[in-house]
Each structure stands twice: as C-alpha cells, then as structure tokens.
Design a protein around this motif. Structure first.
Motif, mmCIF file in Angstrom:
data_model
loop_
_atom_site.group_PDB
_atom_site.id
_atom_site.type_symbol
_atom_site.label_atom_id
_atom_site.label_comp_id
_atom_site.label_asym_id
_atom_site.label_seq_id
_atom_site.Cartn_x
_atom_site.Cartn_y
_atom_site.Cartn_z
ATOM 1 N N ARG A 1 0.837 -1.205 0.000
ATOM 2 C CA ARG A 1 0.000 0.000 0.000
ATOM 3 C C ARG A 1 0.868 1.249 0.000
ATOM 4 O O ARG A 1 0.547 2.230 -0.655
ATOM 5 C CB ARG A 1 -0.921 -0.014 1.214
ATOM 6 C CG ARG A 1 -1.851 1.142 1.288
ATOM 7 C CD ARG A 1 -3.234 0.655 1.604
ATOM 8 N NE ARG A 1 -4.114 1.781 1.836
ATOM 9 C CZ ARG A 1 -5.014 2.174 0.956
ATOM 10 N NH1 ARG A 1 -5.165 1.512 -0.156
ATOM 11 N NH2 ARG A 1 -5.788 3.192 1.216
ATOM 12 N N ARG A 35 2.266 1.870 -3.598
ATOM 13 C CA ARG A 35 1.293 1.835 -4.696
ATOM 14 C C ARG A 35 1.555 2.873 -5.775
ATOM 15 O O ARG A 35 1.198 2.664 -6.920
ATOM 16 C CB ARG A 35 -0.123 1.944 -4.163
ATOM 17 C CG ARG A 35 -0.463 3.280 -3.596
ATOM 18 C CD ARG A 35 -1.913 3.328 -3.181
ATOM 19 N NE ARG A 35 -2.160 4.620 -2.572
ATOM 20 C CZ ARG A 35 -2.692 4.789 -1.402
ATOM 21 N NH1 ARG A 35 -3.067 3.746 -0.709
ATOM 22 N NH2 ARG A 35 -2.873 5.985 -0.920
ATOM 23 N N ARG A 36 2.200 3.984 -5.439
ATOM 24 C CA ARG A 36 2.490 4.987 -6.474
ATOM 25 C C ARG A 36 3.599 4.533 -7.419
ATOM 26 O O ARG A 36 3.652 4.961 -8.563
ATOM 27 C CB ARG A 36 2.870 6.309 -5.825
ATOM 28 C CG ARG A 36 1.689 6.969 -5.179
ATOM 29 C CD ARG A 36 2.021 8.366 -4.721
ATOM 30 N NE ARG A 36 0.832 8.972 -4.120
ATOM 31 C CZ ARG A 36 0.835 9.697 -3.041
ATOM 32 N NH1 ARG A 36 1.974 9.935 -2.424
ATOM 33 N NH2 ARG A 36 -0.267 10.207 -2.562
ATOM 34 N N SER A 37 4.487 3.682 -6.925
ATOM 35 C CA SER A 37 5.579 3.212 -7.780
ATOM 36 C C SER A 37 5.208 1.968 -8.583
ATOM 37 O O SER A 37 5.973 1.559 -9.449
ATOM 38 C CB SER A 37 6.821 2.934 -6.939
ATOM 39 O OG SER A 37 6.577 1.878 -6.039
ATOM 40 N N GLN A 53 3.540 0.450 -11.499
ATOM 41 C CA GLN A 53 3.027 0.942 -12.776
ATOM 42 C C GLN A 53 2.163 -0.086 -13.494
ATOM 43 O O GLN A 53 1.214 0.267 -14.177
ATOM 44 C CB GLN A 53 4.193 1.340 -13.691
ATOM 45 C CG GLN A 53 5.085 2.400 -13.101
ATOM 46 C CD GLN A 53 4.340 3.715 -12.882
ATOM 47 O OE1 GLN A 53 3.513 4.114 -13.693
ATOM 48 N NE2 GLN A 53 4.623 4.362 -11.768
#
Length: 64
Positions: A46, A49-51, A53
């Motif tokens: 969690r 999650r931004r990394s 893709q």
C-alpha cells in the motif's frame, strides 16, 4: 528468593513437558506468523502503490 528468569534449556524443557504450551507455540508459528507476515506485506505494498506501474510489478513485489 524464587528464580524469575529461565535459562534457554529450562524454557525448552518446560515447553517439551507441557502439551498446552506446545499447542500455543505451534499455533503461534503456524497461524500467527503468516497472518502478521501477510498484513505487513499488504501495508508495504500500500505504501508503494504509487511506484507500481503495471499489475506485474504488484505481483512481483507481493510474491515473497
């Protein structure tokens, strides 16, 4: 004065002779540890999650 700390040998000897303690140790190792491991893994994913893709990235990070 009673002894308050057990040596490693005394603790192991007590565990071997106590069926209830063996059940608790077994349950902690077989049930408790995987639950904690998976919860920590989910929290880590969690946070990442931004990394992530692609779905394959999530699969690879969550696999171990």
């Amino acid at each position: 004065m009673p002894q308050t700390r057990l040596s490693s040998y005394q603790g192991l000897e007590r565990a071997i002779h106590s069926p209830a303690l063996l059940v608790v140790i077994f349950a902690g190792a077989v049930i408790g540890a995987p639950l904690i491991e998976e919860a920590v893994k989910a929290a880590g994913l969690r946070g990442l999650r931004r990394s992530i893709q692609r779905p394959a990235d999530g699969w690879l990070l969550g696999l171990p």
